[in-house]
Design a protein around this motif. Structure first.
Motif, PDB file in Angstrom:
ATOM      1  N   GLY A 113       0.788  -1.228   0.000  1.00  0.00           N
ATOM      2  CA  GLY A 113       0.000   0.000   0.000  1.00  0.00           C
ATOM      3  C   GLY A 113       0.814   1.269   0.000  1.00  0.00           C
ATOM      4  N   VAL A 114       2.042   1.240   0.602  1.00  0.00           N
ATOM      5  CA  VAL A 114       2.815   2.479   0.735  1.00  0.00           C
ATOM      6  C   VAL A 114       4.247   2.343   0.226  1.00  0.00           C
ATOM      7  N   GLY A 115       4.553   1.230  -0.431  1.00  0.00           N
ATOM      8  CA  GLY A 115       5.884   1.079  -1.019  1.00  0.00           C
ATOM      9  C   GLY A 115       6.025   1.897  -2.288  1.00  0.00           C
ATOM     10  N   TRP A 116       7.251   1.952  -2.798  1.00  0.00           N
ATOM     11  CA  TRP A 116       7.545   2.767  -3.981  1.00  0.00           C
ATOM     12  C   TRP A 116       7.283   1.973  -5.251  1.00  0.00           C
ATOM     13  N   LEU A 117       6.511   2.545  -6.157  1.00  0.00           N
ATOM     14  CA  LEU A 117       6.231   1.934  -7.450  1.00  0.00           C
ATOM     15  C   LEU A 117       6.544   2.923  -8.563  1.00  0.00           C
ATOM     16  N   ALA A 118       7.075   2.416  -9.658  1.00  0.00           N
ATOM     17  CA  ALA A 118       7.242   3.245 -10.847  1.00  0.00           C
ATOM     18  C   ALA A 118       5.874   3.445 -11.498  1.00  0.00           C
ATOM     19  N   THR A 119       5.715   4.559 -12.179  1.00  0.00           N
ATOM     20  CA  THR A 119       4.428   4.862 -12.824  1.00  0.00           C
ATOM     21  C   THR A 119       4.545   4.840 -14.348  1.00  0.00           C
ATOM     22  N   THR A 162       7.994  -7.929  -1.280  1.00  0.00           N
ATOM     23  CA  THR A 162       7.582  -6.569  -0.939  1.00  0.00           C
ATOM     24  C   THR A 162       7.738  -5.650  -2.146  1.00  0.00           C
ATOM     25  N   VAL A 163       6.937  -4.610  -2.175  1.00  0.00           N
ATOM     26  CA  VAL A 163       7.215  -3.464  -3.025  1.00  0.00           C
ATOM     27  C   VAL A 163       8.369  -2.707  -2.355  1.00  0.00           C
ATOM     28  N   PRO A 164       9.350  -2.189  -3.110  1.00  0.00           N
ATOM     29  CA  PRO A 164      10.507  -1.531  -2.481  1.00  0.00           C
ATOM     30  C   PRO A 164      10.107  -0.530  -1.397  1.00  0.00           C
ATOM     31  N   ILE A 165      10.683  -0.710  -0.211  1.00  0.00           N
ATOM     32  CA  ILE A 165      10.441   0.179   0.921  1.00  0.00           C
ATOM     33  C   ILE A 165      11.774   0.561   1.525  1.00  0.00           C
ATOM     34  N   PHE A 166      11.719   1.474   2.478  1.00  0.00           N
ATOM     35  CA  PHE A 166      12.882   1.969   3.212  1.00  0.00           C
ATOM     36  C   PHE A 166      13.743   2.881   2.345  1.00  0.00           C
ATOM     37  N   SER A 167      13.921   2.529   1.080  1.00  0.00           N
ATOM     38  CA  SER A 167      14.691   3.335   0.137  1.00  0.00           C
ATOM     39  C   SER A 167      14.219   2.991  -1.268  1.00  0.00           C
ATOM     40  N   ARG A 168      14.259   3.978  -2.151  1.00  0.00           N
ATOM     41  CA  ARG A 168      13.905   3.707  -3.543  1.00  0.00           C
ATOM     42  C   ARG A 168      15.111   3.837  -4.478  1.00  0.00           C
ATOM     43  N   ASP A 169      16.304   3.615  -3.926  1.00  0.00           N
ATOM     44  CA  ASP A 169      17.517   3.692  -4.730  1.00  0.00           C
ATOM     45  C   ASP A 169      17.531   2.671  -5.862  1.00  0.00           C
ATOM     46  N   VAL A 170      16.799   1.577  -5.696  1.00  0.00           N
ATOM     47  CA  VAL A 170      16.785   0.560  -6.752  1.00  0.00           C
ATOM     48  C   VAL A 170      16.283   1.154  -8.064  1.00  0.00           C
ATOM     49  N   TYR A 171      15.399   2.142  -8.004  1.00  0.00           N
ATOM     50  CA  TYR A 171      14.927   2.781  -9.230  1.00  0.00           C
ATOM     51  C   TYR A 171      16.008   3.679  -9.833  1.00  0.00           C
ATOM     52  N   SER A 172      16.887   4.214  -8.990  1.00  0.00           N
ATOM     53  CA  SER A 172      18.041   4.949  -9.510  1.00  0.00           C
ATOM     54  C   SER A 172      18.992   3.991 -10.223  1.00  0.00           C
TER      55      SER A 172
END
Length: 565
Positions: A54-60, A132-142
């Motif tokens: 619900g609150v993890g980081w997702l690409a759009t 999990t959807v990436p949480i704590f940090s969204r560096d993986v998208y970088s």
């Protein structure tokens, strides 16, 4: 405090639930039985997993398969769904913290018998975090964006990802949009391969980066115990501190950070050097540098593990010249393969020249810049940049001073001192930097008393603070309110753990003196860094495969909070 009404009520409730058939599998059990704690930790990870949806980081981007998933939409687009998920995230994180603390009490002491239990805990607690959807940090998208930039012919050490069309929709943090890449050429090559292989599906790329991070976790599982045995520490204690702590689980697995691979290669390289596998050691250590160049700080210390006696500066210099030649060849070839030569090293190391107010040096530099700009015509950014450069130079001088001391301490431990200086004096300070340091200390000594309480408390606070503040909330939902709810739940649970939980409150007794243990030294008071009596010599008896050496009878068969008052 332990005799408070709330503490007695918690003990009574635990006894009641421990007798009830529906909950006895999760709560209760004999104090020396770890199975209940293993299941509680797994429950915490499951709560984190659901909360992240619900609150993890997702690409759009249009290629995302989760951003419009009908199963996730109610959790991400409604206030009720988001609030539920932030509460689950906070409760799960603290339950995982509690399980980490409790398992140290339920192992019946540290030793070889505890290693299989800790490995089982790592599997049970880590498995749900894979989903999990990436949480704590969204560096993986970088990482994904930098792989895309490299594939597009851009030099990530010269241009930021903001040069890419549609970069923001890919999920990368805007804070680093115009910063050069802080990663090594091997990692960028892997990032390009992952981006190309994912076919523009960000979730597929996240899975691949998570597998890459898991490789680092496996390396740590294998080599942290071996290195601890070789240097006279305790394998089970080192595993508990370095891998079972919730910060490691969230950063290495849930956030898919490349720190796991860097640390895994680093400890494997140290073990190879200790056991005289010099070429393997050089390859592994330089491999860590090509993931994150900060590992360069550890290399000149680790190579000294080849020496049976480090008292001779001439012998040290020979090892440094040897690894220097190998580094020039290996790092040069990798740089040329990416068409960036050696320019990636200063670019990557200087990528931290930006400042975060959370870092003391960053805050001081920004303050000095603003103060200078207020009374002179000098630009504030220029003053801050000069200040950061001077501080980095000073940290380099301190590292050189440690390396050239007439009597050198344990090279791995002193690598920890050197890396700690570099981290503390950095203008950017992230929570996961702590994870770089833990193995370098844990494989040399077992710690107890006040120092361990402070480290445990720091890990707990970082987990609670970051995981509920670094969340993704839809624009039409009040993010501040959601975060405050998460912080409130987290703080309430934290206060319970610190002061009222009948089992964990005693682990935070700050009055216990700090001590450290090593097989050849026994227990000793923790002193400030000072020159050892003699320069470090390789402990041959500790390097025998599977050997326990001459372990003291009064070794570290104690849990996290124990120690003389």
């Amino acid at each position: 405090m332990r005799d408070s009404r709330l503490t007695r009520a918690a003990s009574g409730l635990r006894d009641l639930l421990g007798r009830f058939p529906g909950t006895s599998w999760l709560i209760g059990g004999e104090e020396a039985e770890a199975s209940h704690t293993l299941r509680q930790g797994m429950l915490g990870s499951l709560l984190i997993m659901v909360g992240s949806w619900g609150v993890g980081w997702l690409a759009t981007t249009p290629g995302s398969v989760l951003v419009v998933n009908p199963l996730l939409l109610p959790l991400r687009t409604t206030t009720a769904g988001v609030v539920t998920c932030i509460v689950l995230l906070a409760l799960g994180s603290l339950l995982l913290v509690r399980s980490w603390l409790r398992i140290s009490q339920r192992l019946g002491g540290w030793g070889p018998h505890a290693v299989p239990v800790l490995r089982r805990a790592l599997v049970m607690w880590g498995a749900p975090l894979l989903f999990t959807v990436p949480i704590f940090s969204r560096d993986v998208y970088s990482y994904i964006a930098q792989g895309r930039a490299l594939h597009a012919g851009l030099n990530p050490y010269e241009t930021g990802i903001s040069e890419l069309p549609g970069w923001f929709a890919e999920g990368a943090d805007g804070l680093w949009a115009e910063s050069p890449s802080p990663y090594g050429p091997l990692f960028l090559a892997l990032a390009r391969l992952i981006w190309f292989s994912s076919d523009d599906v960000p979730e597929a790329a996240v899975v691949l980066f998570r597998l890459l991070s898991l490789l680092g976790v496996v390396l740590m599982v294998v080599f942290i115990p071996r290195l601890a045995e070789g240097l006279g520490s305790d394998a089970s204690w080192a595993l508990w501190l370095c891998l079972l702590n919730p910060l490691s689980l969230l950063v290495f697995i849930a956030a898919a950070h490349n720190d796991a691979l860097m640390i895994g290669l680093m400890v494997a390289g140290c073990w190879a050097m200790l056991t005289q596998r010099r070429w393997w050691g050089a390859g592994l250590l330089l491999g860590a540098v090509t993931i994150k160049p900060i590992a360069l700080v550890v290399v000149p210390f680790a190579v000294l593990l080849l020496l049976s006696d480090t008292s001779s500066r001439r012998a040290r210099l020979r090892q440094w010249l040897w690894i220097g030649v190998i580094a020039v060849l290996v790092l040069g070839v990798l740089g040329l393969s990416l068409r960036v030569g050696f320019g990636w090293i200063p670019a990557a190391l200087g990528a931290g020249s930006a400042a975060l107010p959370a870092a003391p040096v960053g805050l001081l530099g920004l303050g000095l810049g603003e103060a200078a700009a207020a009374v002179t015509a000098v630009d504030a950014d220029t003053v801050a940049a000069v200040f950061f450069a001077v501080v980095r130079l000073f940290s380099g001088v301190v590292v050189a001073w440690l390396l050239l001391r007439p009597r050198l301490g344990n090279p791995v431990l002193w690598a920890g001192y050197g890396l700690a200086v570099v981290v503390v004096l950095s203008s950017v300070l992230q929570p996961w930097y702590l994870l770089w340091l833990l193995p370098l200390f844990a494989v040399v000594h077992v710690y107890r008393g006040r120092i361990l309480v402070l480290v445990s408390l720091l890990i707990t606070l970082l987990v609670v603070g970051v995981i509920v503040l670094q969340v993704s909330v839809a624009q039409w939902i009040d993010a501040t309110t959601v975060q405050l709810i998460g912080v409130g739940v987290g703080l309430a649970y934290l206060v319970y753990l610190l002061f009222f939980d009948p089992n964990t409150a005693e682990l935070f007794d700050i009055s216990r003196r700090s001590e450290r243990w090593n097989r050849s030294e026994g227990w000793a008071r923790l002193r400030e860094l000072s020159s050892p009596a003699v320069s470090w010599r390789r402990p041959q008896r500790h390097c025998e495969p599977g050997g326990r050496g001459g372990e003291d009878a009064d070794g570290p068969a104690q849990s996290v909070g124990e120690g003389d008052r």
